[in-house]
Design a protein around this motif. Sequence first.
Motif, PDB file in Angstrom:
ATOM      1  N   TRP A 410      14.071 -13.777 -17.640  1.00  0.00           N
ATOM      2  CA  TRP A 410      13.808 -14.287 -16.293  1.00  0.00           C
ATOM      3  C   TRP A 410      13.215 -13.205 -15.391  1.00  0.00           C
ATOM      4  O   TRP A 410      12.200 -13.430 -14.719  1.00  0.00           O
ATOM      5  CB  TRP A 410      15.101 -14.822 -15.675  1.00  0.00           C
ATOM      6  CG  TRP A 410      14.881 -15.355 -14.285  1.00  0.00           C
ATOM      7  CD1 TRP A 410      14.494 -16.611 -13.941  1.00  0.00           C
ATOM      8  CD2 TRP A 410      15.004 -14.621 -13.063  1.00  0.00           C
ATOM      9  NE1 TRP A 410      14.367 -16.720 -12.572  1.00  0.00           N
ATOM     10  CE2 TRP A 410      14.677 -15.508 -12.012  1.00  0.00           C
ATOM     11  CE3 TRP A 410      15.357 -13.316 -12.749  1.00  0.00           C
ATOM     12  CZ2 TRP A 410      14.689 -15.118 -10.677  1.00  0.00           C
ATOM     13  CZ3 TRP A 410      15.363 -12.923 -11.424  1.00  0.00           C
ATOM     14  CH2 TRP A 410      15.036 -13.818 -10.401  1.00  0.00           C
ATOM     15  N   LEU A 497      22.019 -10.103  -7.993  1.00  0.00           N
ATOM     16  CA  LEU A 497      22.273 -11.502  -8.331  1.00  0.00           C
ATOM     17  C   LEU A 497      23.676 -11.885  -7.886  1.00  0.00           C
ATOM     18  O   LEU A 497      24.620 -11.094  -8.003  1.00  0.00           O
ATOM     19  CB  LEU A 497      22.117 -11.718  -9.836  1.00  0.00           C
ATOM     20  CG  LEU A 497      20.712 -11.490 -10.406  1.00  0.00           C
ATOM     21  CD1 LEU A 497      20.708 -11.784 -11.902  1.00  0.00           C
ATOM     22  CD2 LEU A 497      19.674 -12.337  -9.687  1.00  0.00           C
ATOM     23  N   ALA A 525      22.398 -18.868  -8.194  1.00  0.00           N
ATOM     24  CA  ALA A 525      21.383 -18.145  -8.965  1.00  0.00           C
ATOM     25  C   ALA A 525      22.004 -16.990  -9.738  1.00  0.00           C
ATOM     26  O   ALA A 525      21.513 -15.857  -9.702  1.00  0.00           O
ATOM     27  CB  ALA A 525      20.279 -17.649  -8.040  1.00  0.00           C
ATOM     28  N   TYR A 527      23.168 -14.799 -13.116  1.00  0.00           N
ATOM     29  CA  TYR A 527      22.372 -14.332 -14.254  1.00  0.00           C
ATOM     30  C   TYR A 527      22.280 -15.410 -15.333  1.00  0.00           C
ATOM     31  O   TYR A 527      21.184 -15.727 -15.831  1.00  0.00           O
ATOM     32  CB  TYR A 527      23.013 -13.062 -14.825  1.00  0.00           C
ATOM     33  CG  TYR A 527      22.301 -12.484 -16.018  1.00  0.00           C
ATOM     34  CD1 TYR A 527      21.245 -11.593 -15.852  1.00  0.00           C
ATOM     35  CD2 TYR A 527      22.697 -12.820 -17.320  1.00  0.00           C
ATOM     36  CE1 TYR A 527      20.597 -11.051 -16.948  1.00  0.00           C
ATOM     37  CE2 TYR A 527      22.054 -12.289 -18.419  1.00  0.00           C
ATOM     38  CZ  TYR A 527      21.006 -11.403 -18.232  1.00  0.00           C
ATOM     39  OH  TYR A 527      20.359 -10.876 -19.321  1.00  0.00           O
ATOM     40  N   LEU A 530      20.074 -18.445 -14.209  1.00  0.00           N
ATOM     41  CA  LEU A 530      18.642 -18.155 -14.221  1.00  0.00           C
ATOM     42  C   LEU A 530      18.127 -18.088 -15.651  1.00  0.00           C
ATOM     43  O   LEU A 530      17.015 -18.547 -15.950  1.00  0.00           O
ATOM     44  CB  LEU A 530      18.369 -16.834 -13.500  1.00  0.00           C
ATOM     45  CG  LEU A 530      18.663 -16.838 -12.002  1.00  0.00           C
ATOM     46  CD1 LEU A 530      18.476 -15.448 -11.416  1.00  0.00           C
ATOM     47  CD2 LEU A 530      17.772 -17.837 -11.274  1.00  0.00           C
ATOM     48  N   ARG A 533      17.783 -21.718 -16.886  1.00  0.00           N
ATOM     49  CA  ARG A 533      16.634 -22.423 -16.307  1.00  0.00           C
ATOM     50  C   ARG A 533      15.318 -21.867 -16.847  1.00  0.00           C
ATOM     51  O   ARG A 533      14.323 -22.598 -16.936  1.00  0.00           O
ATOM     52  CB  ARG A 533      16.692 -22.319 -14.784  1.00  0.00           C
ATOM     53  CG  ARG A 533      17.912 -23.042 -14.221  1.00  0.00           C
ATOM     54  CD  ARG A 533      18.012 -22.970 -12.721  1.00  0.00           C
ATOM     55  NE  ARG A 533      19.302 -23.521 -12.277  1.00  0.00           N
ATOM     56  CZ  ARG A 533      19.618 -23.757 -11.017  1.00  0.00           C
ATOM     57  NH1 ARG A 533      18.748 -23.491 -10.052  1.00  0.00           N
ATOM     58  NH2 ARG A 533      20.800 -24.254 -10.709  1.00  0.00           N
ATOM     59  N   HIS A 534      15.309 -20.589 -17.189  1.00  0.00           N
ATOM     60  CA  HIS A 534      14.101 -20.030 -17.800  1.00  0.00           C
ATOM     61  C   HIS A 534      13.788 -20.749 -19.102  1.00  0.00           C
ATOM     62  O   HIS A 534      12.625 -21.097 -19.368  1.00  0.00           O
ATOM     63  CB  HIS A 534      14.295 -18.526 -18.042  1.00  0.00           C
ATOM     64  CG  HIS A 534      13.201 -17.911 -18.853  1.00  0.00           C
ATOM     65  ND1 HIS A 534      11.971 -17.584 -18.325  1.00  0.00           N
ATOM     66  CD2 HIS A 534      13.155 -17.571 -20.183  1.00  0.00           C
ATOM     67  CE1 HIS A 534      11.204 -17.066 -19.267  1.00  0.00           C
ATOM     68  NE2 HIS A 534      11.895 -17.046 -20.411  1.00  0.00           N
ATOM     69  N   TYR A 594      11.182 -20.982  -7.288  1.00  0.00           N
ATOM     70  CA  TYR A 594      11.421 -21.205  -8.720  1.00  0.00           C
ATOM     71  C   TYR A 594      11.805 -22.660  -8.887  1.00  0.00           C
ATOM     72  O   TYR A 594      12.768 -23.133  -8.255  1.00  0.00           O
ATOM     73  CB  TYR A 594      12.541 -20.283  -9.182  1.00  0.00           C
ATOM     74  CG  TYR A 594      12.689 -20.106 -10.662  1.00  0.00           C
ATOM     75  CD1 TYR A 594      11.598 -19.851 -11.474  1.00  0.00           C
ATOM     76  CD2 TYR A 594      13.960 -20.163 -11.251  1.00  0.00           C
ATOM     77  CE1 TYR A 594      11.751 -19.654 -12.833  1.00  0.00           C
ATOM     78  CE2 TYR A 594      14.131 -19.958 -12.617  1.00  0.00           C
ATOM     79  CZ  TYR A 594      13.015 -19.707 -13.402  1.00  0.00           C
ATOM     80  OH  TYR A 594      13.170 -19.505 -14.756  1.00  0.00           O
TER      81      TYR A 594
END
Length: 642
Positions: A410, A497, A525, A527, A530, A533-534, A594
Motif C-alpha cells: 500500500w 497509521l 485506516a 495497516y 489498507l 483494500r489494496h 483512496y
Amino acid sequence: MEHHLSIILITIVALGVFSQWVAWWLKMPAIVLFLVSGVLAGPVLGVVNPSEDIGEVLSPLVGLAVAVILFEGGLSLRLHEFKEAASGVKRLVSVGAALSWLLYTLAAHYIGQLSLPVSLLFGAILIVTGPTVIIPMLRQAGLNRRTASYLKWEGIINDPIGALLAVLVFQYFVFAGADAADGMQVFIDLGWAILISLILGGGVAWLLGWAFNHTWVPEYLKAPLTFAFVLVIYGVASEFFAEAGLLAVTVMGMIMGNMSIAGMAELRRFKEYITILMVSTVFIVLTADLDPNVLLHLDWHAGALVLAVLFVVRPAAVFLSTMFTDMNWRDRVLVGWIAPRGIVAAAVAGVFGPRMVEAGYGGAEQLLPLIFAVVFSTVILHGFSIGRLARWLRLSSEPKGVLIVGASPWSTELARALTNELDVQVVLVDSSWHRLRTARLAGVRVLYGEVLSEQIQQSLELNEIACLLAATSNDAYNALVCSHYVTSLEHDRVFQLPMYAADEDNGAKIVARPLRGRPAFDNNAQYEELWRRHFQSWQFYKTRITESYSFEDFKRDCPTDAIFIARRYADGTLLFNAAGGTPRAEVGDTLIYYAPKKDAGDRRRARAERAVAASGRTLPGALPDSEEALERERQEGNDNNA
C-alpha cells in the motif's frame, strides 16, 4: 527596587520570546524583530535601561549567556557535516579569519581614518560572525545542509577566535604596548590560555560523556549537570585569559555533540530551548542598552567604512580564502554576503571601546558606534536577503517533500502515485532491500536502512521534507519514529497509521497519546485495513478544485467509502489528512483520495459526465475524475479490447 527589577526582567524576557513568535507568524527574520523591540523598549520609549536597572551584574550575565549559546552551537557541529564541507570550512576559519582581520584593519585605518591600534581591534572584533544571529537566520532561510554548514561552522568557530584576538590586541596596546618583553608575555599567556581551554573543555566533555554512558548520572540530572559544567568551565578558563572561556565551552560542545552519549537527544532539546530563550533576551538587552548619543560620533568616513565592510571586504576575504577549494560559486557568493554580527561583537566593543578612549588612542570613541552600525546593517540587510538570495542561487528549497517510513504494497503504491502523478518529492525508507524493490522499479526515491540510525539521519535533508508518515505494521515503532522527528518537522506534520479502536479503549495495549504522531487519513485506516483494500484493487485518485468545480461539488460526488489521503496545495506543498479531521480545499488545490477501482460502468459514466459537462448541463451523481485517471481508464479499455 526588587519589584521594579522583576518587572524589567519580565519585560525583557517577554519581548524576546514574543518577538520570536511574531517573527514565526510573519515568516520574517527573528533577529530583526529583536532589534526593533530592543530599540523601542530602550532608547525610544525608555521602558528598559539595562545598565541602570540591572547594574554591574549585566556584563557577567551577558558573558554567561554567550557561553551557553556557544556550547549549544558546538553541540550542533557534527563531523559528518564538516566532512561534506571540510575544504571550505578549513579555509574560512583559518586563512579566511586572518585575511578578514587584515582587510578589515586596512579599511578601518584608511577609509574610517582610525588609528592603527583601534583599527586592529576593529578588525579583530569583525572576525566574529556569531551563532546568536547565524542560527536564527539559518532556521528561517532553509538552506541545504552543505551551504548551511559553511556559515554555521564559521560562525561558531570564529566567535571565540575573534573574541580572543580582540583581547590580545587590547592587552597588547593598553598594557604592554611600550614594553617588548610584556608584549611577548601577552602572546605566551594567550598560547597557554588556548592550550588550557582545549584540555579543559575536551577533558570535561569526555568525562561527562563517560559518566552519562556508565549511568553515574541519572537521566533527570544530565541536562542540569551539563549546564552547570558549562558555566564552571567558562569561569575557570576565563580566569587564565579573558574570553578564553568561550573557546573552552565551544570545544566542550563540539566533543560532546560527536560522542555517542545516552540521552543526547533530550540534552540537545533542553539546550536548544535554553539557547532560544537566551538569544532572545540578550539581544533585547544589548539593543535596549544602546545610547543614541554614541551614533553622533559617526561621520561620512564611518558610513564609507560600513559600506566597505558589507560590499567589499567580506566578499573579497571569502573569495580569496576559498580559492581552489570544492566550494562552488553559488556557495561563495552566499557566504561572501552573509556575515551578520551579534552579541559577542557588541559586547566586546562595549567593554574595550571606552578603555581604549581612556588610553588616548585616536578614533577609539568611534569603535562602539561603528560596531553597532555594522551589527544593525548586517542584521537587517542579511536577515531580509538570505532567503531570497538562497532561492535565487538555488541553495534552498521549500519543504514540499514527503518522508514515508515502511515499504508495504500500500505505501509503495502511495509513493508511486505521489511521485509519478503529482510530481511530489517522496522518500521511502525501509530496512528491507527486498520490500523497496517495487518502489525502485517504479521510479520512487528509496533509502535503504534504519530510519532512526545516524547514517540515515545524516543522509536526509529534512529542510526539504514537509511531512512524515510512519506506515509500518508496528504501531509502537511508528510512534517512536514520530516522537524522534517531531522536533524537526513540528507535531502537525508528523503522522502515523491509526490504531484500532479496541486498542484505544484498552490503554495498557497502546502507546501513550503524547508519544504518538497524528493519526493519518481515517480512524479505520489501520495497516491491515489498507493492506486488505489494496488487494481488493482500491486505487488512488486525485481531483483538482477549480472555480467551476468547487470543494462542495467534490464532497457531493466522492464515493462515501473513500479515504481522504492528502491535500496538495496550489504551491506544491502536500499535507496528509488527519483522522477525524474535516478535509478542506481551495481553488487550485488537489485532493488525493483512496477508493475502490471503477468498473466499466463507472468508466462509461465518467465519459458521459465529460460529455454533459462540455454541453454545459449537469449530471446528478457524476463522479469527477482527473484527466490522468481517465487516461488510465481509456488505456485499460484499450487493453481489454486487445
